[in-house]
Design a protein around this motif. Sequence first.
Motif, PDB file in Angstrom:
ATOM      1  N   ASP A   1      -7.901 -11.041  -9.227  1.00  0.00           N
ATOM      2  CA  ASP A   1      -9.151 -11.143  -7.544  1.00  0.00           C
ATOM      3  C   ASP A   1      -9.614 -10.387  -7.037  1.00  0.00           C
ATOM      4  O   ASP A   1     -10.482 -10.115  -6.025  1.00  0.00           O
ATOM      5  CB  ASP A   1      -8.448 -12.742  -7.544  1.00  0.00           C
ATOM      6  CG  ASP A   1      -8.849 -13.784  -8.528  1.00  0.00           C
ATOM      7  OD1 ASP A   1      -8.734 -13.861  -9.506  1.00  0.00           O
ATOM      8  OD2 ASP A   1      -8.073 -14.530  -8.707  1.00  0.00           O
ATOM      9  N   LYS A   2      -8.402  -9.337  -6.768  1.00  0.00           N
ATOM     10  CA  LYS A   2      -9.250  -8.676  -5.895  1.00  0.00           C
ATOM     11  C   LYS A   2      -8.843  -8.957  -4.434  1.00  0.00           C
ATOM     12  O   LYS A   2      -9.798  -8.078  -3.309  1.00  0.00           O
ATOM     13  CB  LYS A   2     -10.279  -7.374  -6.280  1.00  0.00           C
ATOM     14  CG  LYS A   2     -10.608  -7.071  -7.131  1.00  0.00           C
ATOM     15  CD  LYS A   2     -11.358  -5.779  -7.486  1.00  0.00           C
ATOM     16  CE  LYS A   2     -11.118  -5.787  -8.706  1.00  0.00           C
ATOM     17  NZ  LYS A   2     -12.616  -4.261  -8.917  1.00  0.00           N
ATOM     18  N   SER A   3      -7.867  -9.407  -4.117  1.00  0.00           N
ATOM     19  CA  SER A   3      -8.145  -9.898  -2.996  1.00  0.00           C
ATOM     20  C   SER A   3      -6.219  -9.764  -2.392  1.00  0.00           C
ATOM     21  O   SER A   3      -6.361 -10.108  -1.075  1.00  0.00           O
ATOM     22  CB  SER A   3      -8.089 -11.683  -2.703  1.00  0.00           C
ATOM     23  OG  SER A   3      -6.968 -11.965  -3.685  1.00  0.00           O
ATOM     24  N   LEU A   4      -5.091  -8.893  -2.753  1.00  0.00           N
ATOM     25  CA  LEU A   4      -4.296  -9.077  -2.505  1.00  0.00           C
ATOM     26  C   LEU A   4      -4.174  -8.597  -0.927  1.00  0.00           C
ATOM     27  O   LEU A   4      -2.986  -8.535  -0.420  1.00  0.00           O
ATOM     28  CB  LEU A   4      -2.857  -8.002  -3.535  1.00  0.00           C
ATOM     29  CG  LEU A   4      -1.234  -8.177  -3.670  1.00  0.00           C
ATOM     30  CD1 LEU A   4      -1.005  -9.402  -3.334  1.00  0.00           C
ATOM     31  CD2 LEU A   4      -0.945  -7.037  -4.386  1.00  0.00           C
ATOM     32  N   HIS A   5      -5.581  -7.662  -1.358  1.00  0.00           N
ATOM     33  CA  HIS A   5      -4.549  -6.599  -0.185  1.00  0.00           C
ATOM     34  C   HIS A   5      -4.999  -7.338   1.330  1.00  0.00           C
ATOM     35  O   HIS A   5      -4.309  -6.858   2.778  1.00  0.00           O
ATOM     36  CB  HIS A   5      -6.040  -5.516   0.235  1.00  0.00           C
ATOM     37  CG  HIS A   5      -7.405  -6.129   0.017  1.00  0.00           C
ATOM     38  ND1 HIS A   5      -7.758  -6.221  -0.991  1.00  0.00           N
ATOM     39  CD2 HIS A   5      -8.355  -5.721   1.540  1.00  0.00           C
ATOM     40  CE1 HIS A   5      -9.285  -6.572  -0.650  1.00  0.00           C
ATOM     41  NE2 HIS A   5      -9.262  -6.704   0.478  1.00  0.00           N
ATOM     42  N   PHE A   6      -5.828  -8.395   1.389  1.00  0.00           N
ATOM     43  CA  PHE A   6      -5.668  -9.405   2.608  1.00  0.00           C
ATOM     44  C   PHE A   6      -3.903  -9.610   3.090  1.00  0.00           C
ATOM     45  O   PHE A   6      -4.011  -9.205   4.547  1.00  0.00           O
ATOM     46  CB  PHE A   6      -6.193 -10.330   2.091  1.00  0.00           C
ATOM     47  CG  PHE A   6      -7.524 -10.707   1.890  1.00  0.00           C
ATOM     48  CD1 PHE A   6      -8.697  -9.629   2.832  1.00  0.00           C
ATOM     49  CD2 PHE A   6      -8.335 -10.908   1.608  1.00  0.00           C
ATOM     50  CE1 PHE A   6     -10.533  -9.727   2.860  1.00  0.00           C
ATOM     51  CE2 PHE A   6     -10.015 -10.566   0.935  1.00  0.00           C
ATOM     52  CZ  PHE A   6     -10.391  -9.601   1.539  1.00  0.00           C
ATOM     53  N   TRP A   7      -3.366  -9.942   2.290  1.00  0.00           N
ATOM     54  CA  TRP A   7      -2.026 -10.304   2.141  1.00  0.00           C
ATOM     55  C   TRP A   7      -1.562  -8.986   2.892  1.00  0.00           C
ATOM     56  O   TRP A   7      -0.712  -8.534   4.538  1.00  0.00           O
ATOM     57  CB  TRP A   7      -1.135 -10.642   1.367  1.00  0.00           C
ATOM     58  CG  TRP A   7      -1.125 -11.806   1.372  1.00  0.00           C
ATOM     59  CD1 TRP A   7      -2.043 -12.462  -0.436  1.00  0.00           C
ATOM     60  CD2 TRP A   7      -1.674 -13.195   1.558  1.00  0.00           C
ATOM     61  NE1 TRP A   7      -3.043 -13.713  -0.442  1.00  0.00           N
ATOM     62  CE2 TRP A   7      -2.109 -13.536   0.543  1.00  0.00           C
ATOM     63  CE3 TRP A   7      -1.109 -13.851   2.726  1.00  0.00           C
ATOM     64  CZ2 TRP A   7      -1.847 -15.749   1.048  1.00  0.00           C
ATOM     65  CZ3 TRP A   7      -0.717 -15.223   3.316  1.00  0.00           C
ATOM     66  CH2 TRP A   7      -1.092 -15.898   2.211  1.00  0.00           C
ATOM     67  N   PHE A   8      -1.842  -8.271   1.927  1.00  0.00           N
ATOM     68  CA  PHE A   8      -0.651  -6.866   2.490  1.00  0.00           C
ATOM     69  C   PHE A   8      -1.988  -6.109   4.165  1.00  0.00           C
ATOM     70  O   PHE A   8      -0.507  -5.346   4.797  1.00  0.00           O
ATOM     71  CB  PHE A   8      -0.974  -5.640   1.459  1.00  0.00           C
ATOM     72  CG  PHE A   8      -0.573  -5.766   0.828  1.00  0.00           C
ATOM     73  CD1 PHE A   8       0.986  -6.723   0.545  1.00  0.00           C
ATOM     74  CD2 PHE A   8      -0.073  -4.887  -0.191  1.00  0.00           C
ATOM     75  CE1 PHE A   8       1.284  -7.075  -0.417  1.00  0.00           C
ATOM     76  CE2 PHE A   8       0.580  -4.765  -1.615  1.00  0.00           C
ATOM     77  CZ  PHE A   8       1.036  -5.812  -1.903  1.00  0.00           C
TER      78      PHE A   8
END
Lengths: 348, 310
Positions: A164-171
Amino acid sequence: MNQIWIIAKLELRRAFFSKRALWVYLLALFPAVIFVGHGISVKMQRDEFAGKPTVSAALLDRMAVGTADADVLAAAGKPLQDRSWDQRGRNIKRRTLMYFDGSRRVWFEFENGALRNTRRRELSSIDEDRKVYAGMFQYFYLRLAVFFGSLGIFINLFRGEMIDKSLHFWFLSPVRREVLLLGKYCAGLIASAVIFGGGAVLSFGALLAYQTSADLQAYWQADALYHGTWYVISAMLGCVGYGSVFLAAGLLLRNPIIPALVMLLWESINGFLPELLQKLSVLHYLQSICPVPPPMDPNVPPLLRLVLAPTEPTSAGVAILGVLGLTALVLYVASRAVRRLEINYGTE
Amino acid sequence: MSDELILFHNVSKFYGDVLGVNKVDLRIPSGITSLVGPNGSGKTTLMNLMSGLVHPGSGSITVRGISPFAPEKLMRILGYATQYDAAPRGVTGFGFVVAGLLLYGYRQAEAERRAALAIETVSLTHAAQRKIAAYSKGMRQRIRLAQAIAHEPAVLVLDEPLNGLDPLVRAETIALFRNYAAQGRHVILSSHVLQEVDVFSDQVILIANGMIVAEGEIRNVRDEIHEHPSQFLLHCQHPARVASMLFDQADVTEVKIDPGGRGVLVMTRQREAFAAAVQRIALNGEEIDGVMPMDENVDALYEYLIGGGK
Ligand SMILES: Nc1ncnc2c1ncn2[C@@H]1O[C@H](COP(=O)(O)OP(=O)(O)OP(=O)(O)O)[C@@H](O)[C@H]1O
Ligand SMILES: [Mg+2]
């Protein structure tokens, strides 16, 4: 600690309601549906036989091999079913008479007018149903449903967000990667434990729901609560163990099929492995705490039998500690992996 | 002192065997710093490196004294609006910013207050309660900016933040950068076009093919580009004679006989004068088979950076 909970809360909705995880519910509810269906058919049979004439069990049991069909008819009266046929070529006349003693159906099978064989079958038998349930639980629920359900829920915790290309929000949040891992694991665990614990409760409830009140009362006073609790615990422990494995797999590998197959194979051949390696299997521990040993049909081919046969059980305490220990080990490996993980959406 | 700088020390990053950035050394002071370079030059890679989204293959990085390997510390002072256009599914703009703030440990009410403020700053209040999935490109750009500034970081990293903004919002956004920089914070942003950012940047870093080409205050960088000498290879029959003629006629920095025997190597800062000189020599009867620019790539890059990226 606080952060773990905040992350878990933010993740829970996704873990429960992700479109990718819809089939998880189907897996979890399948046994309950089966047992409800079986319960309904048993009820219908009972209603069907409720008005039928009965013959005393003692009288039916007295019929010895060799008794003539005429004698049986004279002693027991008109049967509920009377079928006769000729076996071509061998010149044998066959006849089957069915009686009902109030709880069992009894079939007398004659050859050329002499009783050869008697078959008895309860309308419903709680003992038999419990065995069927035990088999369903170990062969289907733990091995397949909880296994693939955990796969669906946990492997997506990181991989799904990569896609989903949303992992960076967590990182990009002020959270240690290890804490993020635990938060996500907790979310997955809560979701899967509720879904599969719930599935176990529902199916066990369905198993009890159609039993006669006498059977039910007896079981209730004996082991029902104990059995039900252990079933639920082992389903949830399955989520704990498999969940950690698939969470780690989702971090370490691109393709979810591979870890699933490897893990499935590992769990299947576990019975062949030396004792030490058996300790590295989730299923081994889960089977150890299942309260009722599953039935094994004598017709199962020997190879499959080896695969299906539960390993030598360990005590419940050891089993629980074993699953938790395995989980801790796998989570440690996963935490190393998550520290190294990079955002790399391009090549997914 | 280094607590106020973003430092890259000999940092390289490869994706497999694709070069991301190569041997980067940077000292970035506070203020507005623009990373400028064409597609694939390594801008995003640099930003991801300084925020810990990717890890350097070699070298070290500190951001105001903090290692990018410690997100629990770094993210308290850093906000990063990435160029990834995705947003979590089914979330409103407001919910998105609030969720980010909850992870900073703010209580719900405080998180909501700050989120509302940040969203107001990017002029998105009217759409705050709508799903991000239904936002336009520019709106998504702005909601990411809102999330990056919501916890008022000392280091603001923005990947192509002006892309897709209308002129009004663009002016407001630039004013926001200025305001941040005036408070002694870092504002790092990227762009393809030098002209787009040079008026308001304190420093620019030009990057091409994963390498830093120029770095410094905008005026100095411009001068350096203009004075950058170009290199040419002159194919001819009598290299020695042509070399001496060139020395007499054109403003060349350096003339060498090509060791490969192909002709003459020339360095010059004045390409037009050089071209005219070559023509005169040819007209005088000297046989010249061709002129080849030797550093075409770098040249084209400068043309591109200065010329507006066409
Ligand atoms: N995940 C990745 N996997 C492989 N190669 C990558 C990856 N990310 C970047 N690269 C490569 O690294 C180089 C630098 O890419 P980068 O994204 O940093 O460029 P950029 O300056 O941000 O470009 P753009 O202006 O298009 O955003 C490019 O050659 C690119 O192909
Ligand atoms: Mg980029």
